[in-house]
Write a protein that holds these residues in place. Structure first.
Motif, PDB file in Angstrom:
ATOM      1  N   VAL A 519       0.861  -1.179   0.000  1.00 35.29           N
ATOM      2  CA  VAL A 519       0.000   0.000   0.000  1.00 35.29           C
ATOM      3  C   VAL A 519       0.901   1.234   0.000  1.00 35.29           C
ATOM      4  O   VAL A 519       1.840   1.324   0.792  1.00 35.29           O
ATOM      5  CB  VAL A 519      -0.921   0.037   1.242  1.00 35.29           C
ATOM      6  N   SER A 520       0.617   2.176  -0.897  1.00 41.32           N
ATOM      7  CA  SER A 520       1.349   3.444  -0.887  1.00 41.32           C
ATOM      8  C   SER A 520       0.341   4.592  -0.956  1.00 41.32           C
ATOM      9  O   SER A 520      -0.653   4.516  -1.677  1.00 41.32           O
ATOM     10  CB  SER A 520       2.323   3.528  -2.064  1.00 41.32           C
ATOM     11  N   VAL A 521       0.612   5.624  -0.170  1.00 39.00           N
ATOM     12  CA  VAL A 521      -0.201   6.844  -0.159  1.00 39.00           C
ATOM     13  C   VAL A 521       0.747   8.005  -0.429  1.00 39.00           C
ATOM     14  O   VAL A 521       1.611   8.311   0.393  1.00 39.00           O
ATOM     15  CB  VAL A 521      -0.927   7.025   1.193  1.00 39.00           C
ATOM     16  N   ASP A 522       0.605   8.640  -1.601  1.00 44.86           N
ATOM     17  CA  ASP A 522       1.519   9.709  -2.022  1.00 44.86           C
ATOM     18  C   ASP A 522       0.716  10.992  -2.223  1.00 44.86           C
ATOM     19  O   ASP A 522      -0.378  10.972  -2.795  1.00 44.86           O
ATOM     20  CB  ASP A 522       2.218   9.345  -3.338  1.00 44.86           C
ATOM     21  N   ASP A 523       1.294  12.104  -1.760  1.00 42.51           N
ATOM     22  CA  ASP A 523       0.684  13.408  -2.037  1.00 42.51           C
ATOM     23  C   ASP A 523       1.737  14.347  -2.602  1.00 42.51           C
ATOM     24  O   ASP A 523       2.943  14.135  -2.441  1.00 42.51           O
ATOM     25  CB  ASP A 523       0.057  14.005  -0.766  1.00 42.51           C
ATOM     26  N   ASP A 524       1.263  15.374  -3.320  1.00 42.23           N
ATOM     27  CA  ASP A 524       2.175  16.353  -3.914  1.00 42.23           C
ATOM     28  C   ASP A 524       2.159  17.660  -3.128  1.00 42.23           C
ATOM     29  O   ASP A 524       2.428  18.722  -3.682  1.00 42.23           O
ATOM     30  CB  ASP A 524       1.805  16.615  -5.380  1.00 42.23           C
ATOM     31  N   GLY A 525       1.877  17.563  -1.849  1.00 44.12           N
ATOM     32  CA  GLY A 525       1.797  18.766  -1.023  1.00 44.12           C
ATOM     33  C   GLY A 525       3.148  19.168  -0.468  1.00 44.12           C
ATOM     34  O   GLY A 525       4.204  18.761  -0.950  1.00 44.12           O
TER      35      GLY A 525
END
Length: 587
Positions: A519-525
């Motif tokens: 599982v991966s959770v990526d954000d561009d913040g």
């Protein structure tokens, strides 16, 4: 002009400093040095073999730059110095390892550990030139921390005085350079310019190219402070030429970034764009290369290698002891037999004590797992109970009130009827939302993936941030406990991203295979730095603690990576055998 938030210390220069003394004549090839090392080890000339490993590490660095082969050579050098009982060489390699790790932000903790171990030894043996070298390496790490320590300038001034006292001009030039960098980080360009000038004069006299380049780099930053961008570019270009000759990616990366800023201020956007592309290329080449990632794993392997060295030393010592015992048996059989019996008993006692310690650790771990299981089951049980109470109790009562109002709405004035109906609708909706969050209906009815799709769909309705779910592979039937924990982990990560990251997009990926669930959770913040008890792992906050405890309970691993340029990425790996439902074997 405001100072860049983080001025990265280009520690590779400092690492190369002590090695500049190596004769610049024709360097022997790597294979030749490896053959020499093999022969020296066969002859049990461990000190010479350790020095040859230091030479091999330099050759690898010259060929590959920042790489794992250099680290392997350093650790092999440690092993040979230890086998020879050479403490001076052993802790000198500690300095080299600490300075080499200091190039990578993720390895700062380990770099400081090796340098402090070396400092303790050299202070105890009154080897002040090495004490100075260790103090400068540690100061180089300290100045990267925010905020800058109020005592750092005083420590560096004291170190400079030690350089003068013990006649160490190379380290004095570097101490002056660190003072300049510290004043730059404190937004005091005039003081920084003073120490840059002193360090530049001294480094030119000593003909130390890495330090000359570093001073030109800081001089360019001072020019940026004063809006003298053409002069800043001139100084950056001089530093760039020296760094390029050294193949120093960390230096070239920072120089390119600052040079692009100066070109932008001069409205030369074409050059600014070209230099920015170079900076991005250098960044990707350094931080995301396989070599850099392998070095981050090197420190984990070093513990195993250290145990192997200790085991080999113990085996050799045991072999020597057996020879001595044999001689003593021939001379005085009864006395030797008594000594052997005592030795055997002591060894057995140590073995028993070690086994007891291992058993105690296993028992503690089992108790921790049971406590963790009870806590998680209690949390989920309480959530389910509250959800049922809300749905079956308060939800039904609200529905009855709504039906009653609708049945008697003719008896109510219009000014009361419409607001009352609206309030009751909102209360019913809110009750359903709270009940669903506590125990999602989609999770218990349809499984993990539909529940996550439902969660993301609802979050997309109430947030400006775009949430995307992607999954690959066939999801097997998971244990109810595992499904609930994974759902809570992803829910917590999404809430953190929406609350703190200020991202445009949050991407959730789930990859399933026969061995593991990823599982991966990526954000561009906007990324950040986290205090850690393991590289890249944040530790503060109840939400983070819950995530770590749930993943640990499922036997998995979680890793955080976060930068201000690329945002935050959380990667979770779980063994499939602890997640799936097992069918009973047919007789």
């Amino acid at each position: 002009m405001p100072l860049t938030a983080t001025i990265v210390r280009l520690l590779l220069f400092f690492l190369l400093g002590p090695l500049v003394a190596v004769v610049a004549a024709e360097v022997p090839p790597i294979e030749k040095v490896k053959r020499e090392i093999k022969q020296l080890q066969a002859d049990k000339k461990y000190v010479e073999a350790a020095k040859a490993y230091e030479q091999l590490s330099w050759l690898y660095h010259q060929r590959y730059g920042y790489n794992k082969y250099t680290m392997d050579a350093y650790f092999n050098g440690l092993k040979n110095y230890s086998m020879a009982g050479d403490s001076l060489g052993y802790y000198n390699v500690h300095i080299l390892i600490g300075n080499y790790y200091n190039q990578d932000y993720f390895m700062q903790t380990y770099a400081e550990k090796y340098l402090k171990q070396a400092l303790a030894y050299f202070a105890r043996t009154h080897n002040y030139p090495k004490v100075i070298e260790c103090r400068l390496g540690i100061a180089n790490i300290e100045e990267k921390k925010a905020p800058v320590s109020k005592t750092l300038i005083a420590q560096l001034r004291a170190t400079e005085k030690m350089c003068i006292l013990y006649k160490q001009p190379n380290f004095q030039a570097y101490a002056l350079n660190l003072l300049a960098d510290t004043y730059l980080r404190s937004k005091n360009p005039d003081s920084a310019q003073y120490f840059i000038s002193r360090s530049l004069v001294l480094s030119k006299q000593l003909n130390v190219n890495w330090l000359i380049a570093l001073n030109y780099f800081y001089a360019g930053i001072v020019n940026q402070f004063k809006n003298q961008h053409r002069l800043a570019i001139y100084n950056y270009q001089k530093s760039y030429a020296l760094a390029e000759a050294e193949k120093n990616l960390s230096t070239l990366r920072e120089l390119s970034r600052h040079m692009a800023d100066s070109y932008s201020y001069l409205n030369d956007y074409e050059n600014a764009y070209k230099i920015s592309l170079k900076s991005l290329a250098f960044t990707n080449q350094f931080y995301y290369s396989q070599q850099t990632k392998s070095i981050r794993l090197q420190e984990l392997d070093s513990q195993i290698k250290t145990l192997a060295v200790e085991k080999q030393l113990a085996e050799e010592q045991s072999s020597h002891q057996r020879i001595i015992n044999t001689v003593l048996i021939g001379i005085l059989f009864i006395s030797a037999l008594g000594v052997f019996a005592l030795f055997f008993l002591r060894r057995q006692q140590k073995l028993i004590a070690h086994q007891q310690a291992v058993i105690s650790q296993q028992q503690i771990r089992q108790l921790e797992l049971k406590s963790l299981q009870a806590m998680i089951e209690g949390q989920e049980g309480e959530r389910s109970r509250i959800a049922r109470d809300l749905h079956d109790g308060l939800g039904i009562q609200l529905s009855r009130i709504k039906l009653f109002v609708e049945a008697h709405q003719d008896q109510l004035p219009l000014s009361v009827k419409d607001p009352l109906n609206q309030f009751l609708d909102e209360a019913c909706t809110e009750t359903r939302l709270i009940s669903n969050n506590l125990r999602p209906y989609a999770l218990s009815t349809f499984g993990l993936l539909p529940a996550l799709e439902d969660l993301i769909q609802k979050l997309n309705l109430v947030n400006e941030t775009s949430l995307v779910l992607e999954h690959y592979g066939d999801m097997p039937d998971l244990l109810d406990e595992a499904s609930v924990m994974l759902y809570r982990v992803v829910q917590e990560l999404l809430n953190n991203a929406l609350k703190h990251a200020h991202a445009h997009t949050v991407n959730v990926q789930i990859v399933v295979n026969d061995e593991a669930l990823l599982v991966s959770v990526d954000d561009d913040g906007r990324g950040g730095t986290f205090p850690d008890d393991a590289p890249g792992a944040p530790s503060k906050g109840n939400g983070i603690s819950n995530i770590k405890s749930r993943i640990a309970y499922l036997g998995g691993q979680v890793m955080w990576q976060s930068t201000r340029e690329t945002g935050t990425s959380v990667m979770i790996s779980l063994p499939m055998q602890k997640l799936v439902k097992t069918s009973p074997m047919l007789a």
